[in-house]
Design a protein around this motif. Structure first.
Motif, short mmCIF file in Angstrom:
data_model
loop_
_atom_site.label_atom_id
_atom_site.label_comp_id
_atom_site.label_asym_id
_atom_site.label_seq_id
_atom_site.Cartn_x
_atom_site.Cartn_y
_atom_site.Cartn_z
N VAL A 155 32.16 39.65 -33.21
CA VAL A 155 33.20 39.04 -33.93
C VAL A 155 33.88 38.25 -32.58
O VAL A 155 34.11 38.69 -31.40
CB VAL A 155 34.45 39.79 -34.27
N ILE A 156 34.00 36.80 -32.97
CA ILE A 156 34.53 35.84 -31.98
C ILE A 156 35.54 35.07 -32.49
O ILE A 156 35.92 34.86 -33.58
CB ILE A 156 33.03 34.92 -31.35
N PRO A 157 36.26 34.11 -31.65
CA PRO A 157 37.19 33.47 -31.92
C PRO A 157 36.57 32.37 -33.13
O PRO A 157 35.50 31.69 -32.64
CB PRO A 157 37.73 32.58 -30.54
N TYR A 158 37.44 31.94 -33.91
CA TYR A 158 36.90 30.98 -34.83
C TYR A 158 36.45 29.48 -34.18
O TYR A 158 37.57 29.01 -33.39
CB TYR A 158 37.97 30.63 -35.81
N GLU A 159 35.38 29.05 -34.44
CA GLU A 159 35.09 27.83 -33.83
C GLU A 159 33.81 27.06 -34.51
O GLU A 159 33.52 27.67 -35.39
CB GLU A 159 34.50 28.33 -32.48
N PRO A 160 33.58 25.79 -34.20
CA PRO A 160 32.79 24.99 -34.86
C PRO A 160 31.49 25.27 -34.57
O PRO A 160 31.26 26.31 -33.39
CB PRO A 160 33.11 23.43 -34.30
N ILE A 161 30.39 25.31 -35.27
CA ILE A 161 28.98 25.92 -34.99
C ILE A 161 28.19 24.48 -34.43
O ILE A 161 28.31 23.60 -35.17
CB ILE A 161 28.21 26.67 -36.20
N THR A 162 27.35 24.85 -33.81
CA THR A 162 26.33 23.54 -33.13
C THR A 162 25.14 23.51 -33.63
O THR A 162 24.45 24.94 -33.43
CB THR A 162 26.46 23.37 -31.59
N LEU A 163 24.47 22.74 -34.39
CA LEU A 163 23.05 22.84 -34.84
C LEU A 163 22.20 21.76 -34.68
O LEU A 163 23.03 20.50 -34.55
CB LEU A 163 23.05 23.32 -36.36
N ASP A 164 21.06 21.58 -34.38
CA ASP A 164 20.05 20.55 -34.00
C ASP A 164 20.02 19.80 -35.32
O ASP A 164 20.22 20.28 -36.51
CB ASP A 164 18.71 21.06 -33.57
N PRO A 165 19.91 18.46 -35.32
CA PRO A 165 19.78 17.40 -36.58
C PRO A 165 18.75 17.98 -37.37
O PRO A 165 18.70 17.78 -38.66
CB PRO A 165 19.96 16.23 -35.92
N ALA A 166 17.71 18.54 -36.68
CA ALA A 166 16.44 18.97 -37.53
C ALA A 166 16.51 20.43 -38.05
O ALA A 166 15.70 21.02 -38.57
CB ALA A 166 15.24 18.88 -36.70
N ALA A 167 17.73 21.14 -37.94
CA ALA A 167 17.98 22.24 -38.58
C ALA A 167 17.64 22.45 -39.98
O ALA A 167 18.14 21.43 -40.59
CB ALA A 167 19.54 22.83 -38.35
N MET A 168 16.83 23.22 -40.37
CA MET A 168 16.31 23.11 -41.80
C MET A 168 17.31 23.29 -42.96
O MET A 168 16.93 22.80 -43.96
CB MET A 168 15.24 24.28 -41.88
N ILE A 169 18.28 24.05 -42.69
CA ILE A 169 19.38 23.92 -43.51
C ILE A 169 19.68 22.63 -44.14
O ILE A 169 20.03 22.33 -45.29
CB ILE A 169 20.80 24.55 -42.93
N PHE A 170 19.93 21.67 -43.16
CA PHE A 170 20.36 20.28 -43.68
C PHE A 170 19.14 19.42 -44.37
O PHE A 170 19.70 18.60 -45.36
CB PHE A 170 20.56 19.20 -42.26
N HIS A 171 17.96 19.99 -44.50
CA HIS A 171 17.17 19.18 -45.21
C HIS A 171 16.57 19.69 -46.26
O HIS A 171 16.12 19.11 -47.41
CB HIS A 171 15.92 19.23 -44.05
N TYR A 172 16.75 21.25 -46.40
CA TYR A 172 15.96 22.09 -47.57
C TYR A 172 16.88 23.02 -48.39
O TYR A 172 16.59 23.65 -49.23
CB TYR A 172 14.66 22.72 -47.14
#
Length: 356
Positions: free
Chosen positions: A48-65
Motif C-alpha cells: 500500500v503506497i501513496p496514490y501516484e501515477p504509474i510509469t510504463l514503457d510505450p511498448a507495454a503490452m496493455i497499450f497494444h493488445y
C-alpha cells in the motif's frame, strides 16, 4: 508469492472533496494497493503506497493488445461508524473468472481481500457519509511486459484505487431512459462478454453516443446473432416485471454475471415473488407493454444498485413504463439492499463483511 504487505503512508494528504459534488469516479484517495507478477515469481511485492501515477514503457503490452480486467465494489459507512463491504468475495471470484478468460494469472482472492481491508482502513476518512454516497473500489490488472508479440504477457500489475462517489446516474433512484440498440453488438457467446475487461466498454461508446443524442441515459443491448433477445444494459443487468412475475435474461455466455443481479434474484425468491431467468425477446417486452402487462423494469449493478427504467426507445417506438414513475418493487428492492449495505437493516443473508 510474498504474503507480507508493506504499507507506506502518504506524507502530504490531499484535500477531500465536498460531499455534495462527488459525481462518480472523479476523486481518489491518498493511497492505493499495488502488487506485481512475474512468470518466474508469481504474484509478489504487495504494498500500500501513496496514490501516484504509474510509469510504463510505450511498448507495454496493455497499450497494444488490451490484456486487462477490472472489478467494481463499494465500501459503505454505517451510522455507528463501522465500514461494510457487500459480498466482496464474489467480486474477487469474478475477477479471477475474468483473468481466466483473458489469460491473466489468477490472484489469491483471500489475500487480496485482506489487503483491500488494510487499504480502506488507511483511507477510512475518505468514506463519505451523506445519503446515497459510498467509497467506490476499483481493482484492476494490466499486462506490463515490454514486448509487441501477440501472446499473453509474462508480467502484470494489480492495482486497487478508491474513489468517494455519489450516484452513478444524475437521476439517482428516479427512472432513466434507455435506447434499445440494434445496429451495434456488445458481445456474443464465446467472446468476452462474461468478463469485465476494458474493450467490452469502449466498444459500446458509439451506441451510447447515439442514445445520449436521443436524450436517453443508457443502451439496452440485444443478442449479437439474431438481434432479437434482450441481454443487458451498458452498466447494468436488466429485469422486467410482467404480470407479477420478474423476468431477467438468463446467463448465456455473453452476459456479465452481476453480483447485484445475483443478490436481487435471491432476495425476490426469499420474498416469494416469482423470478425467472430465461430468454426474453424485445418483441415480448414490446407486446407486454402494449397489452399493459409490463408493470416495471429496472437495472441492477454495483454503481447504480437499482435503477428504475422509465422509458424504452425501440425503433422509434416510445415505451413509457409505469408512467415513468419508480415502481413499488424497484423502490422496495433499492431500500432493502441499500439498507443491508449500510447496516440500517438486518442482514439475514450474511452478505456484508465488516472492515476491522
Amino acid at each position: 508469492m510474498s504474503k507480507e504487505l508493506t504499507i507506506v503512508q502518504a506524507t502530504n494528504p490531499k484535500p477531500k472533496p465536498h460531499p455534495d459534488h462527488l459525481g462518480f469516479g472523479k476523486y481518489f484517495t491518498d493511497h492505493m494497493f499495488v502488487m506485481d507478477y512475474h512468470k518466474d515469481n508469481g504474484w509478489y511485492n504487495p504494498r500500500v503506497i501513496p496514490y501516484e501515477p504509474i510509469t510504463l514503457d510505450p511498448a507495454a503490452m496493455i497499450f497494444h493488445y488490451g490484456q486487462t480486467v477490472f472489478e467494481g465494489l463499494k465500501a459503505y459507512p454505517t451510522v455507528d461508524n463501522r465500514t461494510l463491504l457487500f459480498r466482496p468475495e464474489k467480486n474477487f471470484e469474478r475477477l479471477n473468472r475474468s483473468c481466466e478468460r483473458l489469460s491473466i494469472p489468477l490472484i489469491d482472492e483471500e489475500f487480496v481481500l485482506s489487503s483491500l481491508k488494510e487499504l480502506i482502513k488507511l483511507d477510512k476518512e475518505w468514506i463519505p457519509t451523506s445519503e446515497g454516497t459510498s467509497l467506490y473500489i476499483r481493482p484492476f490488472i494490466i499486462s506490463t511486459e515490454t514486448n509487441l508479440r501477440v501472446s499473453p504477457a509474462n508480467t502484470y500489475r494489480l492495482i486497487i484505487i478508491l474513489s468517494p462517489v455519489g450516484s452513478y446516474y444524475p437521476e439517482g433512484i428516479h427512472p432513466v431512459g434507455i435506447n434499445v440498440e440494434k445496429e451495434y453488438t456488445r458481445a456474443v457467446k464465446g467472446g468476452t462478454g462474461t468478463a469485465k475487461t476494458a474493450g467490452n466498454y469502449c466498444a459500446g461508446y458509439k451506441a451510447q453516443a447515439s442514445a445520449s443524442e436521443q436524450g436517453q441515459a443508457q443502451v439496452l443491448w440485444l443478442d449479437g446473432i439474431e438481434k432479437k433477445y434482450v441481454e443487458e444494459v451498458g452498466s447494468m443487468n436488466v429485469f422486467f416485471k410482467i404480470k407479477g412475475e420478474v423476468v431477467t435474461p438468463e446467463l448465456n455466455g455473453s452476459i456479465l454475471e452481476g453480483i447485484t443481479r445475483m443478490s436481487i434474484i435471491e432476495m425476490l425468491t426469499d420474498w416469494g415473488i416469482p423470478v425467472v431467468e430465461r430468454k426474453i425477446s424485445i418483441d415480448e417486452v414490446l407486446q407486454s407493454y402494449e397489452n399493459n402487462s409490463l408493470e416495471e423494469a429496472f437495472g441492477t449493478g454495483t454503481a447504480a444498485v437499482i435503477s428504475p427504467i422509465g422509458e424504452l426507445n425501440f425503433e422509434g417506438k416510445q415505451m413509457l413504463i409505469n408512467k415513468r414513475n419508480t415502481g413499488q418493487l424497484s423502490k422496495k428492492l433499492y431500500e432493502s439492499i441499500t439498507g443491508i449495505q449500510t447496516g440500517k437493516l438486518p442482514d439475514p443473508y450474511k452478505w456484508t463483511v465488516e472492515v476491522k
